[in-house]
Design a protein around this motif. Structure first.
Motif, PDB file in Angstrom:
ATOM      1  N   GLU A  50     -48.246  -5.358  33.863  1.00 11.39           N
ATOM      2  CA  GLU A  50     -49.159  -4.242  33.913  1.00 11.39           C
ATOM      3  C   GLU A  50     -50.445  -4.226  34.507  1.00 11.39           C
ATOM      4  O   GLU A  50     -51.031  -2.633  34.553  1.00 11.39           O
ATOM      5  N   THR A  94     -45.424 -10.308  33.857  1.00  8.19           N
ATOM      6  CA  THR A  94     -45.553  -9.171  32.906  1.00  8.19           C
ATOM      7  C   THR A  94     -47.302  -9.077  33.432  1.00  8.19           C
ATOM      8  O   THR A  94     -47.819  -7.780  33.446  1.00  8.19           O
ATOM      9  N   ARG A 152     -41.166  -5.889  27.180  1.00  8.67           N
ATOM     10  CA  ARG A 152     -41.984  -6.290  26.157  1.00  8.67           C
ATOM     11  C   ARG A 152     -43.390  -6.262  26.914  1.00  8.67           C
ATOM     12  O   ARG A 152     -43.500  -6.113  28.348  1.00  8.67           O
ATOM     13  N   SER A 153     -44.511  -6.522  26.383  1.00  8.09           N
ATOM     14  CA  SER A 153     -45.917  -6.280  26.896  1.00  8.09           C
ATOM     15  C   SER A 153     -46.231  -7.797  27.067  1.00  8.09           C
ATOM     16  O   SER A 153     -45.611  -8.384  26.813  1.00  8.09           O
ATOM     17  N   ARG A 154     -47.346  -7.999  27.577  1.00  8.08           N
ATOM     18  CA  ARG A 154     -48.066  -9.526  28.163  1.00  8.08           C
ATOM     19  C   ARG A 154     -47.979  -9.774  26.356  1.00  8.08           C
ATOM     20  O   ARG A 154     -48.313 -11.120  26.568  1.00  8.08           O
ATOM     21  N   GLU A 155     -49.208  -9.255  25.668  1.00  7.63           N
ATOM     22  CA  GLU A 155     -48.947  -9.793  24.194  1.00  7.63           C
ATOM     23  C   GLU A 155     -47.768  -9.968  23.590  1.00  7.63           C
ATOM     24  O   GLU A 155     -48.000 -11.487  22.866  1.00  7.63           O
ATOM     25  N   GLN A 156     -46.799  -9.629  23.048  1.00 10.85           N
ATOM     26  CA  GLN A 156     -45.410 -10.000  23.274  1.00 10.85           C
ATOM     27  C   GLN A 156     -45.248 -11.133  22.903  1.00 10.85           C
ATOM     28  O   GLN A 156     -44.465 -12.158  22.882  1.00 10.85           O
ATOM     29  N   GLN A 204     -50.030   1.808  31.810  1.00 11.18           N
ATOM     30  CA  GLN A 204     -50.192   1.533  30.321  1.00 11.18           C
ATOM     31  C   GLN A 204     -51.012   2.765  29.327  1.00 11.18           C
ATOM     32  O   GLN A 204     -50.913   2.259  28.353  1.00 11.18           O
ATOM     33  N   TYR A 256     -39.232  -4.472  35.661  1.00 16.75           N
ATOM     34  CA  TYR A 256     -40.038  -3.661  34.778  1.00 16.75           C
ATOM     35  C   TYR A 256     -39.499  -1.677  34.157  1.00 16.75           C
ATOM     36  O   TYR A 256     -39.893  -1.376  33.604  1.00 16.75           O
ATOM     37  N   LYS A 282     -49.667   3.521  25.368  1.00 19.88           N
ATOM     38  CA  LYS A 282     -50.704   3.455  24.694  1.00 19.88           C
ATOM     39  C   LYS A 282     -50.981   4.896  23.649  1.00 19.88           C
ATOM     40  O   LYS A 282     -50.431   4.467  22.667  1.00 19.88           O
TER      41      LYS A 282
END
Length: 307
Positions: free
Chosen positions: A206, A202, A174-178, A213, A156, A217
């Motif tokens: 995070e 992921t 990559r983020s978790r949402e991606q 994080q 990471y 943001k």
């Protein structure tokens, strides 16, 4: 441009980034990997094929380490070195040919985990056979879980560093949402299962890095994907220092120097102490230092230090 200069330029292009490579990689694994990648470039050999072969070769080292014989141990060490060399080749081949894939990156990360899970199992079996008790599976399980977390965070931080090198280099961050969105777009089957594992991977990253994080943001809200060059340089300078002092100890090269010495000595129980105690302390220190760095950079952003 001379041929030597062209080859040197191509070698650099085959790397993720010189900044994220440690010394042994730069002077051994990557140069040899580059030669093999060039040899495979115009063949039907794909990066994923190389990864799969490396998994089987690395798995053989665990089998050999079980026997606690010097000749077997030395052969196992050579197999593990070869497996890691091929693990370098797959990425370099992907970058030289443009045959990159998200699944290939996930598979590449899984390869090392499989090697060490089998090695820890071999150690536990060897110690169980020697001392007549199965209690050694407890430190083996703890070592395996510790290793997974350490490898997770190391990957990471190195991928994050690439994000601050350039947009192109950082495309794998990559983020978790991606990751979840990509999983939902993937058809049911083995690939979707890989993305499920990647999302869990992921999620842990995070969860362990709240200050990072918050920084990401803040940066996204203020700059989008167009980060100021001064900010990039500041982050990379501090990140490189942490990699050299702490994070590189958690990489394959950092841990295997001790692993090889322990295996050749025949006292494999020592490695459980090194993995479970020493490397977990290094991990804790790495996260603590990295989080502190992210908070400092967040304060600079809030104070408009980067414009």
């Amino acid at each position: 441009m001379k041929k030597e200069e062209l080859l040197e330029k191509e070698f650099v292009l085959s790397l993720k980034s010189v900044e994220t490579e440690n010394t042994l990689d730069l002077y051994f694994y990557r140069p040899v990997g580059y030669l093999l990648a060039r040899a495979f470039r115009n063949t039907r050999v794909t990066p994923n094929m190389v990864t799969v072969v490396s998994i089987f070769i690395g798995a053989g080292s665990g089998h050999l380490f079980y026997f606690n014989k010097w000749s077997y141990s030395l052969t196992g060490i050579l197999l593990l070195v070869l497996a890691n060399l091929l693990d370098c080749v797959d990425g370099q081949l992907a970058r030289l040919t443009g045959r990159k894939s998200e699944i290939g990156r996930i598979l590449d990360g899984v390869a090392g985990d499989i090697w060490f899970i089998l090695i820890y199992t071999a150690f536990a079996l060897q110690l169980t056979h020697t001392f007549g008790t199965a209690w050694f599976f407890l430190p083996a399980i703890f070592s395996g879980l510790s290793h997974l977390v350490q490898a997770n965070i190391t990957d990471y931080y190195k991928t994050l560093h690439l994000y601050f090198v350039s947009k192109e280099k950082g495309c794998e961050f990559r983020s978790r949402e991606q990751v979840r969105a990509q999983q939902q777009r993937t058809k049911k089957g083995l690939y979707r299962f890989f993305y499920f594992l990647y999302e869990a991977y992921t999620c842990l990253q995070e969860h362990l890095t709240p200050a990072l994080q918050q920084l990401m943001k803040t940066l996204h809200e203020r700059y989008g994907d167009d980060l100021p060059e001064m900010l990039r340089q500041d982050f990379r300078r501090q990140s490189r220092r942490l990699m050299k002092r702490y994070i590189d100890l958690l990489t394959f090269n950092g841990r295997t120097l001790v692993l090889f010495a322990v295996v050749l000595s025949g006292h494999v129980w020592v490695y459980f102490i090194y993995e479970g105690l020493v490397l977990n302390l290094v991990l804790w220190k790495s996260i603590r230092k990295h989080e502190r760095m992210c908070r400092r950079i967040s304060e600079k952003v809030a104070n408009h230090a980067f414009g």
